[in-house]
Design a protein around this motif. Sequence first.
Motif, PDB file in Angstrom:
ATOM      1  N   LYS A  39      28.964 -12.396 -17.433  1.00  0.00           N
ATOM      2  CA  LYS A  39      30.361 -12.491 -16.997  1.00  0.00           C
ATOM      3  C   LYS A  39      30.710 -13.925 -16.610  1.00  0.00           C
ATOM      4  N   GLU A  40      29.807 -14.584 -15.896  1.00  0.00           N
ATOM      5  CA  GLU A  40      30.049 -15.971 -15.480  1.00  0.00           C
ATOM      6  C   GLU A  40      30.097 -16.902 -16.683  1.00  0.00           C
ATOM      7  N   LEU A  41      29.213 -16.655 -17.657  1.00  0.00           N
ATOM      8  CA  LEU A  41      29.220 -17.470 -18.871  1.00  0.00           C
ATOM      9  C   LEU A  41      30.531 -17.302 -19.635  1.00  0.00           C
ATOM     10  N   GLN A  42      31.043 -16.079 -19.658  1.00  0.00           N
ATOM     11  CA  GLN A  42      32.316 -15.832 -20.326  1.00  0.00           C
ATOM     12  C   GLN A  42      33.453 -16.574 -19.630  1.00  0.00           C
ATOM     13  N   LEU A  43      33.440 -16.544 -18.288  1.00  0.00           N
ATOM     14  CA  LEU A  43      34.452 -17.277 -17.517  1.00  0.00           C
ATOM     15  C   LEU A  43      34.340 -18.781 -17.779  1.00  0.00           C
ATOM     16  N   LEU A  44      33.106 -19.263 -17.810  1.00  0.00           N
ATOM     17  CA  LEU A  44      32.877 -20.689 -18.054  1.00  0.00           C
ATOM     18  C   LEU A  44      33.377 -21.092 -19.441  1.00  0.00           C
ATOM     19  N   ASN A  45      33.135 -20.234 -20.415  1.00  0.00           N
ATOM     20  CA  ASN A  45      33.581 -20.499 -21.779  1.00  0.00           C
ATOM     21  C   ASN A  45      35.106 -20.605 -21.852  1.00  0.00           C
ATOM     22  N   GLU A  46      35.792 -19.781 -21.060  1.00  0.00           N
ATOM     23  CA  GLU A  46      37.256 -19.749 -21.079  1.00  0.00           C
ATOM     24  C   GLU A  46      37.883 -21.001 -20.470  1.00  0.00           C
ATOM     25  N   ILE A  47      37.157 -21.680 -19.580  1.00  0.00           N
ATOM     26  CA  ILE A  47      37.727 -22.852 -18.902  1.00  0.00           C
ATOM     27  C   ILE A  47      37.130 -24.165 -19.424  1.00  0.00           C
ATOM     28  N   SER A  48      36.432 -24.088 -20.555  1.00  0.00           N
ATOM     29  CA  SER A  48      35.752 -25.267 -21.101  1.00  0.00           C
ATOM     30  C   SER A  48      36.178 -25.535 -22.537  1.00  0.00           C
ATOM     31  N   HIS A  49      36.050 -26.793 -22.931  1.00  0.00           N
ATOM     32  CA  HIS A  49      36.201 -27.151 -24.340  1.00  0.00           C
ATOM     33  C   HIS A  49      35.349 -28.392 -24.609  1.00  0.00           C
ATOM     34  N   GLN A  50      34.931 -28.535 -25.845  1.00  0.00           N
ATOM     35  CA  GLN A  50      34.099 -29.673 -26.221  1.00  0.00           C
ATOM     36  C   GLN A  50      34.932 -30.707 -26.964  1.00  0.00           C
ATOM     37  N   LYS A  51      34.688 -31.981 -26.651  1.00  0.00           N
ATOM     38  CA  LYS A  51      35.415 -33.060 -27.301  1.00  0.00           C
ATOM     39  C   LYS A  51      34.432 -34.069 -27.873  1.00  0.00           C
ATOM     40  N   SER A  52      34.702 -34.553 -29.064  1.00  0.00           N
ATOM     41  CA  SER A  52      33.861 -35.555 -29.714  1.00  0.00           C
ATOM     42  C   SER A  52      34.402 -36.952 -29.443  1.00  0.00           C
ATOM     43  N   PHE A  53      33.489 -37.919 -29.319  1.00  0.00           N
ATOM     44  CA  PHE A  53      33.852 -39.315 -29.076  1.00  0.00           C
ATOM     45  C   PHE A  53      33.115 -40.212 -30.062  1.00  0.00           C
ATOM     46  N   LYS A  54      33.742 -41.318 -30.402  1.00  0.00           N
ATOM     47  CA  LYS A  54      33.110 -42.321 -31.258  1.00  0.00           C
ATOM     48  C   LYS A  54      32.515 -43.437 -30.390  1.00  0.00           C
TER      49      LYS A  54
ATOM     50  N   ASN B 215      35.138 -21.768  -8.374  1.00  0.00           N
ATOM     51  CA  ASN B 215      34.949 -20.361  -8.023  1.00  0.00           C
ATOM     52  C   ASN B 215      33.594 -19.848  -8.503  1.00  0.00           C
ATOM     53  N   ILE B 216      33.192 -20.282  -9.709  1.00  0.00           N
ATOM     54  CA  ILE B 216      31.873 -19.891 -10.227  1.00  0.00           C
ATOM     55  C   ILE B 216      30.783 -20.563  -9.419  1.00  0.00           C
ATOM     56  N   LEU B 217      30.973 -21.849  -9.128  1.00  0.00           N
ATOM     57  CA  LEU B 217      29.971 -22.626  -8.400  1.00  0.00           C
ATOM     58  C   LEU B 217      29.676 -22.039  -7.034  1.00  0.00           C
ATOM     59  N   PHE B 218      30.721 -21.757  -6.272  1.00  0.00           N
ATOM     60  CA  PHE B 218      30.533 -21.304  -4.896  1.00  0.00           C
ATOM     61  C   PHE B 218      29.965 -19.895  -4.805  1.00  0.00           C
ATOM     62  N   ASN B 219      30.072 -19.148  -5.883  1.00  0.00           N
ATOM     63  CA  ASN B 219      29.566 -17.776  -5.866  1.00  0.00           C
ATOM     64  C   ASN B 219      28.184 -17.640  -6.494  1.00  0.00           C
ATOM     65  N   ASN B 220      27.576 -18.756  -6.891  1.00  0.00           N
ATOM     66  CA  ASN B 220      26.273 -18.696  -7.545  1.00  0.00           C
ATOM     67  C   ASN B 220      25.322 -19.719  -6.923  1.00  0.00           C
ATOM     68  N   PRO B 221      24.430 -19.257  -6.013  1.00  0.00           N
ATOM     69  CA  PRO B 221      23.513 -20.180  -5.317  1.00  0.00           C
ATOM     70  C   PRO B 221      22.619 -20.979  -6.260  1.00  0.00           C
ATOM     71  N   LYS B 222      22.159 -20.376  -7.349  1.00  0.00           N
ATOM     72  CA  LYS B 222      21.261 -21.083  -8.265  1.00  0.00           C
ATOM     73  C   LYS B 222      21.988 -22.224  -8.965  1.00  0.00           C
ATOM     74  N   LEU B 223      23.248 -21.987  -9.335  1.00  0.00           N
ATOM     75  CA  LEU B 223      24.042 -23.046  -9.947  1.00  0.00           C
ATOM     76  C   LEU B 223      24.295 -24.161  -8.932  1.00  0.00           C
ATOM     77  N   SER B 224      24.587 -23.781  -7.707  1.00  0.00           N
ATOM     78  CA  SER B 224      24.807 -24.769  -6.648  1.00  0.00           C
ATOM     79  C   SER B 224      23.572 -25.639  -6.462  1.00  0.00           C
ATOM     80  N   PHE B 225      22.400 -25.023  -6.511  1.00  0.00           N
ATOM     81  CA  PHE B 225      21.156 -25.778  -6.363  1.00  0.00           C
ATOM     82  C   PHE B 225      20.981 -26.780  -7.502  1.00  0.00           C
ATOM     83  N   ASN B 226      21.311 -26.375  -8.733  1.00  0.00           N
ATOM     84  CA  ASN B 226      21.205 -27.277  -9.870  1.00  0.00           C
ATOM     85  C   ASN B 226      22.136 -28.482  -9.713  1.00  0.00           C
ATOM     86  N   ILE B 227      23.321 -28.239  -9.174  1.00  0.00           N
ATOM     87  CA  ILE B 227      24.277 -29.320  -8.956  1.00  0.00           C
ATOM     88  C   ILE B 227      23.750 -30.273  -7.886  1.00  0.00           C
TER      89      ILE B 227
END
Length: 213
Positions: free
Chosen positions: A16-31, A110-122
């Motif tokens: 569920k968190e990955l799906q939320l993350l996917n919805e608020i993210s996009h990838q951009k290419s740079f030269k 919202n995802i960060l504050f609700n996931n201790p393991k992600l917070s630790f990685n940050i």
Amino acid sequence: MPDLQKIPFFTKLSAKELQLLNEISHQKSFKKGEILFYEGEEPCYLHVLTEGVLKLYKTNFKSQQIFLHEFRPVSLVAELANFESIPYPATAEFVTNGKILKIDYEAFRNILFNNPKLSFNIIRSLSEKLKIMSEVVHNEIILTAEAKIAKFIVEYPELFGELKQTKIAQLLNITPETLSRALARLKSQDLVSFDDKQRIVQKDVERLRLMYE
């Protein structure tokens, strides 16, 4: 879009968190040479470098670049600016072609504050940034120009031949003349050798490390 679950920071997120993350993210290419953000800009996105090489630098009152760090995949970039709600303290420019995962930070919190393991990685990533700044201070205050060059040869040998010597001198915050003279001394001592395209073909890592450790 990259597979978010394969990015080290996000491996412990639920489906569920990955799906939320996917919805608020996009990838951009740079030269190569394109700017991700400028010093003083307000941050809107959390940036994850997924491909390419990105350099971080500040500009002094003489409009000279002061090299701070080089990022390689997979890395969070300047996340402290997001967490502290401060302007970017430096400019980020691509050294090669690359890709950035741009995440809407306000939604991400919202995802960060609700996931201790992600917070630790940050937190661990922020700790690495403190080490980087400590190294920058050490390089600029303690190391001689020749020691800085020896360290660069050991840590980033692939950039010789890829970048012009004037660019490498800029990254090291020294003049091209200083770089040229130091490389000539290192070559005369058989510490490093180059091919006709200025790519490193041999380096004495142990002796080079003695110059800066």
